[in-house]
Design an enzyme around this catalytic site. Structure first.
Site, short mmCIF file in Angstrom:
data_model
loop_
_atom_site.label_atom_id
_atom_site.label_comp_id
_atom_site.label_asym_id
_atom_site.label_seq_id
_atom_site.Cartn_x
_atom_site.Cartn_y
_atom_site.Cartn_z
N LYS A 84 -16.52 0.20 -7.42
CA LYS A 84 -15.50 0.70 -6.48
C LYS A 84 -15.30 2.22 -6.46
O LYS A 84 -14.37 2.70 -5.82
CB LYS A 84 -14.16 0.04 -6.79
CG LYS A 84 -13.60 0.43 -8.16
CD LYS A 84 -12.11 0.16 -8.27
CE LYS A 84 -11.56 0.60 -9.60
NZ LYS A 84 -10.15 0.45 -9.74
N SER A 124 -10.91 -3.29 2.08
CA SER A 124 -10.25 -2.00 1.84
C SER A 124 -9.88 -1.34 3.16
O SER A 124 -10.58 -1.50 4.17
CB SER A 124 -11.24 -1.11 1.09
OG SER A 124 -10.79 0.22 1.08
N TYR A 149 -19.88 3.04 -0.72
CA TYR A 149 -18.87 2.06 -1.15
C TYR A 149 -18.17 1.45 0.07
O TYR A 149 -18.06 0.23 0.21
CB TYR A 149 -17.83 2.72 -2.07
CG TYR A 149 -16.60 1.85 -2.24
CD1 TYR A 149 -16.65 0.73 -3.06
CD2 TYR A 149 -15.42 2.11 -1.54
CE1 TYR A 149 -15.54 -0.11 -3.18
CE2 TYR A 149 -14.32 1.29 -1.65
CZ TYR A 149 -14.38 0.19 -2.48
OH TYR A 149 -13.29 -0.65 -2.58
N LYS A 153 -18.07 -2.57 1.94
CA LYS A 153 -16.91 -3.38 2.37
C LYS A 153 -17.10 -3.83 3.82
O LYS A 153 -16.82 -4.97 4.17
CB LYS A 153 -15.62 -2.58 2.23
CG LYS A 153 -15.23 -2.29 0.79
CD LYS A 153 -14.97 -3.56 0.01
CE LYS A 153 -14.63 -3.30 -1.44
NZ LYS A 153 -14.69 -4.50 -2.29
P1 NAD Z 1 -11.99 -3.05 -11.19
O1 NAD Z 1 -13.22 -2.25 -11.39
O2 NAD Z 1 -10.86 -2.87 -12.14
O3 NAD Z 1 -12.35 -4.61 -11.13
C1 NAD Z 1 -13.60 -5.08 -10.68
C2 NAD Z 1 -14.13 -6.02 -11.74
O4 NAD Z 1 -15.38 -6.56 -11.32
C3 NAD Z 1 -14.39 -5.33 -13.09
O5 NAD Z 1 -13.77 -6.08 -14.11
C4 NAD Z 1 -15.91 -5.32 -13.23
O6 NAD Z 1 -16.30 -5.42 -14.58
C5 NAD Z 1 -16.28 -6.55 -12.42
N1 NAD Z 1 -17.63 -6.56 -11.84
C6 NAD Z 1 -18.23 -5.57 -11.14
N2 NAD Z 1 -19.46 -5.99 -10.76
C7 NAD Z 1 -19.62 -7.26 -11.22
C8 NAD Z 1 -20.67 -8.21 -11.14
N3 NAD Z 1 -21.81 -7.95 -10.50
N4 NAD Z 1 -20.48 -9.39 -11.75
C9 NAD Z 1 -19.33 -9.67 -12.41
N5 NAD Z 1 -18.32 -8.81 -12.51
C10 NAD Z 1 -18.46 -7.62 -11.92
O7 NAD Z 1 -11.51 -2.80 -9.69
P2 NAD Z 1 -10.15 -3.21 -8.97
O8 NAD Z 1 -9.41 -1.98 -8.70
O9 NAD Z 1 -9.51 -4.33 -9.69
O10 NAD Z 1 -10.76 -3.70 -7.59
C11 NAD Z 1 -11.02 -5.07 -7.33
C12 NAD Z 1 -11.64 -5.18 -5.96
O11 NAD Z 1 -10.74 -4.62 -5.00
C13 NAD Z 1 -12.95 -4.42 -5.80
O12 NAD Z 1 -13.81 -5.17 -4.98
C14 NAD Z 1 -12.53 -3.14 -5.10
O13 NAD Z 1 -13.58 -2.61 -4.33
C15 NAD Z 1 -11.42 -3.66 -4.21
N6 NAD Z 1 -10.47 -2.61 -3.83
C16 NAD Z 1 -9.89 -1.84 -4.79
C17 NAD Z 1 -9.00 -0.83 -4.43
C18 NAD Z 1 -8.41 0.08 -5.47
O14 NAD Z 1 -7.99 1.18 -5.13
N7 NAD Z 1 -8.31 -0.34 -6.74
C19 NAD Z 1 -8.70 -0.63 -3.08
C20 NAD Z 1 -9.29 -1.45 -2.12
C21 NAD Z 1 -10.19 -2.44 -2.50
C1 WQD Z 2 -5.17 9.33 -3.21
C2 WQD Z 2 -4.70 10.71 -2.81
C3 WQD Z 2 -6.43 12.37 -2.82
C4 WQD Z 2 -7.16 12.33 -7.14
C5 WQD Z 2 -9.55 5.40 -2.48
C6 WQD Z 2 -10.66 4.79 -1.68
C7 WQD Z 2 -10.14 3.64 -0.87
C8 WQD Z 2 -9.42 2.65 -1.78
C9 WQD Z 2 -8.35 3.31 -2.58
C10 WQD Z 2 -11.06 1.13 -2.59
C11 WQD Z 2 -5.68 11.43 -1.88
C12 WQD Z 2 -5.39 12.67 -3.86
C13 WQD Z 2 -6.66 12.06 -5.87
C14 WQD Z 2 -6.91 13.60 -7.71
C15 WQD Z 2 -5.67 14.21 -5.74
N1 WQD Z 2 -10.30 2.09 -2.75
N2 WQD Z 2 -5.93 12.98 -5.20
N3 WQD Z 2 -6.17 14.49 -6.98
O1 WQD Z 2 -8.99 8.36 -1.68
O2 WQD Z 2 -6.81 7.39 -0.79
O3 WQD Z 2 -8.57 5.89 -1.56
O4 WQD Z 2 -8.94 4.40 -3.31
O5 WQD Z 2 -11.30 0.54 -1.62
O6 WQD Z 2 -11.23 3.04 -0.25
O7 WQD Z 2 -11.22 5.77 -0.81
O8 WQD Z 2 -7.36 7.16 -3.22
O9 WQD Z 2 -6.35 7.59 -5.42
O10 WQD Z 2 -8.56 8.70 -4.86
O11 WQD Z 2 -6.49 9.44 -3.70
O12 WQD Z 2 -5.02 15.05 -5.13
O13 WQD Z 2 -7.35 13.89 -8.81
O14 WQD Z 2 -4.61 11.51 -4.00
O15 WQD Z 2 -6.87 13.53 -2.19
O16 WQD Z 2 -4.93 12.17 -0.98
P1 WQD Z 2 -7.96 7.31 -1.73
P2 WQD Z 2 -7.24 8.20 -4.40
#
Ligand code: NAD
Ligand code: WQD
Length: 338
Positions: A84, A124, A149, A153
Site C-alpha cells: 500500500k 481507495s 498502487y 486499486k
Molecule cells: P497493512 O499493510 O497494515 O495491511 C495489509 C496486510 O496484508 C499486511 O498485514 C500484510 O502483511 C498483508 N499482505 C500483503 N501482501 C500479502 C500477500 N500477498 N499475502 C498475504 N498477506 C499479504 O495495510 P492497511 O492499512 O491495513 O490496508 C489494508 C488494505 O486497505 C490494503 O489493501 C490497502 O491498500 C487498503 N487501503 C488502505 C488505506 C490506508 O491509508 N491505510 C487507504 C485505502 C485503502
Molecule cells: C495526508 C496529508 C500529505 C506525510 C494516501 C494514499 C491514499 C490512501 C491514503 C491507500 C497529505 C500530508 C503526509 C508527511 C505531510 N491510501 N503529509 N507530511 O496522500 O492523502 O493518501 O493514504 O489507498 O491512496 O495516497 O495520505 O497520510 O500520506 O497524507 O504533510 O510526512 O498529509 O501531503 O496532505 P494521502 P498521507
C-alpha cells in the site's frame, strides 16, 4: 457468518477482525506478515473471546490458500491483503502489480472452487484521481491514478466487477476508504507498519514518540484555507464497523456495489497537528516544506450512500482519532515488538 480475512494482521484488517467478532461472526485470518507481525494476532485475541485460526500464507500461494478454504469453509472474504505504499509503488511497480493483482485473482479462483460467494474489497479514494470535484461520490467516473498502487486499486475494482458480471451468484462490495487513522481505544491495537512510515498520522506518532526528529508538512501554498492539503480522516474503528455493515448488506444481495467510507469532513494537515498536540499535551516538532509530488489539494467524501444503504456513518471525531493514536503510541512506543 464465517469470514476469511486476508491481510488480517494489518492495520485495518486487525481492527475489522475485532468488530466482526463483536458482531457475532466467526473469522479466520490469512497473512504473510510482509507489513505486519504475528503479534497482531495475539492482540486481536486479547480483545476478543472467540477462538480463530490464523495462517501464515501468501494469498498468491494457490495450493496453501485452497487448503485454508477447504478447512475453514468461509461464507465470505474481506480482502485487505496488498502492498500500500504509494511512493514505493512508483519504484517497484512489478512488485505491486504482482502482489496486489495476483493475490486477487488467486483468491477469486479459490472462492469459485469452494463456492464462496461474497467478497468485500479494500479500495481507495485514490481511484477518483484529481479530475473530479470534491466531495467525491460513487457515481463519478474514475480519474487518472498517479501511482502504480492506485492503478492496482482501479484494476482490481474492474476485475471484481467483471467477475461478478460473469457469475450472477457473486456479491462484490468495493469499499473506497479515505484516510484511515486512529487506533483501538484500548491501546492494544494500532498502526504498526514495518519500516519508516509514509502516511501522515504514523509519521506524527513517530515524531511524538521521539523516534523521528521532525515532521515536514508537504506544502503550505495550496488553495485551501490554511495553505495545507485537506483530507477526510476516518477513525479506523468507524472504518472497521463499516465492513461489518457492508457484509450484512452483501449477504442478501448479488452484483457489485461501491461505497465511500469517509466522514465527509475535510481537515487540513495543520489542523491535524494542532489536534495531536492537544491530545498529547505537548508541541510537535514540524516545519513546512515543499509540496510532495502527486498530492492533490483536496480529497474528501460524500458519505451519504453508505448512510442510506448501509445504515453506517463515521461518528468519531478528529480529537478521538488523535487521542487514540497517542494512547496507542504511548503504550507501545516500539510497536507490537516491544
Ligand atoms: P497493512 O499493510 O497494515 O495491511 C495489509 C496486510 O496484508 C499486511 O498485514 C500484510 O502483511 C498483508 N499482505 C500483503 N501482501 C500479502 C500477500 N500477498 N499475502 C498475504 N498477506 C499479504 O495495510 P492497511 O492499512 O491495513 O490496508 C489494508 C488494505 O486497505 C490494503 O489493501 C490497502 O491498500 C487498503 N487501503 C488502505 C488505506 C490506508 O491509508 N491505510 C487507504 C485505502 C485503502
Ligand atoms: C495526508 C496529508 C500529505 C506525510 C494516501 C494514499 C491514499 C490512501 C491514503 C491507500 C497529505 C500530508 C503526509 C508527511 C505531510 N491510501 N503529509 N507530511 O496522500 O492523502 O493518501 O493514504 O489507498 O491512496 O495516497 O495520505 O497520510 O500520506 O497524507 O504533510 O510526512 O498529509 O501531503 O496532505 P494521502 P498521507
Amino acid at each position: 457468518m464465517k469470514v476469511l480475512i486476508t491481510g488480517g494482521a494489518g492495520y485495518i484488517g486487525s481492527h475489522t477482525a475485532v468488530e466482526l467478532i463483536a458482531a457475532g461472526h466467526d473469522i479466520c485470518v490469512v497473512d504473510n506478515y510482509s507489513n505486519s507481525s504475528p503479534a497482531a494476532i495475539d492482540r486481536i485475541r486479547m480483545l476478543t473471546d472467540r477462538p480463530f485460526n490464523a495462517y501464515d500464507c501468501d494469498v498468491r500461494d494457490r495450493e496453501r490458500l485452497m487448503a485454508v478454504f477447504a478447512g475453514e469453509k468461509p461464507d465470505a472474504v474481506i480482502h485487505f491483503a496488498g502492498l500500500k505504499a504509494v511512493g514505493e509503488s512508483v519504484q517497484k511497480p512489478l512488485e505491486y502489480y504482482s502482489n496486489n493483482l495476483t493475490s486477487t485473482t488467486v483468491l477469486l479462483d479459490c472462492m469459485r472452487e469452494n463456492g464462496c460467494k461474497i467478497i468485500v474489497f479494500s479500495s481507495s479514494a485514490t481511484v477518483y484521481g484529481s479530475e473530479n470535484p470534491v466531495p467525491f461520490r460513487e457515481d463519478m467516473p474514475e480519474g487518472a491514478t498517479s501511482s502504480p498502487y492506485g492503478t492496482t486499486k482501479k484494476f482490481i475494482e474492474r476485475i471484481l466487477t467483471d467477475v461478478a458480471a460473469a457469475d450472477s451468484s457473486l456479491s462484490v462490495s468495493l469499499l473506497r476508504y479515505f484516510n484511515p487513522v486512529g487506533a483501538h481505544p484500548s491501546g492494544v491495537l494500532g498502526e504498526n507498519p514495518n519500516g519508516i512510515p509514509n502516511n501522515l498520522m504514523p509519521f506524527i506518532m513517530k515524531v511524538a514518540a521521539g523516534k523521528i526528529p521532525e515532521l515536514t508538512v508537504f506544502g503550505g501554498d495550496y488553495p485551501t484555507p490554511d495553505g495545507t492539503c485537506l483530507r477526510d480522516y476516518i477513525h479506523v474503528v468507524d472504518l472497521a464497523k463499516g465492513h461489518v455493515k457492508a457484509l450484512d448488506r452483501a449477504a442478501g444481495r448479488t452484483g457489485t456495489e461501491i461505497f465511500n467510507l469517509g466522514t465527509g469532513k475535510p481537515t487540513s494537515v495543520l489542523e491535524i497537528i494542532r489536534a495531536f498536540e492537544k491530545a498529547s499535551g505537548k508541541p510537535l516538532n514540524y516545519k513546512v516544506g515543499p509540496r510532495r509530488e502527486g498530492d492533490i489539494p483536496m480529497c474528501y467524501s460524500d458519505p451519504s450512500k453508505a448512510k442510506r444503504d448501509l445504515g453506517w456513518t463515521a461518528d468519531l471525531t478528529i480529537d478521538d482519532m488523535c487521542r487514540d493514536s497517542w494512547n496507542f503510541i504511548s503504550k507501545n512506543p516500539n510497536g507490537y515488538d516491544a
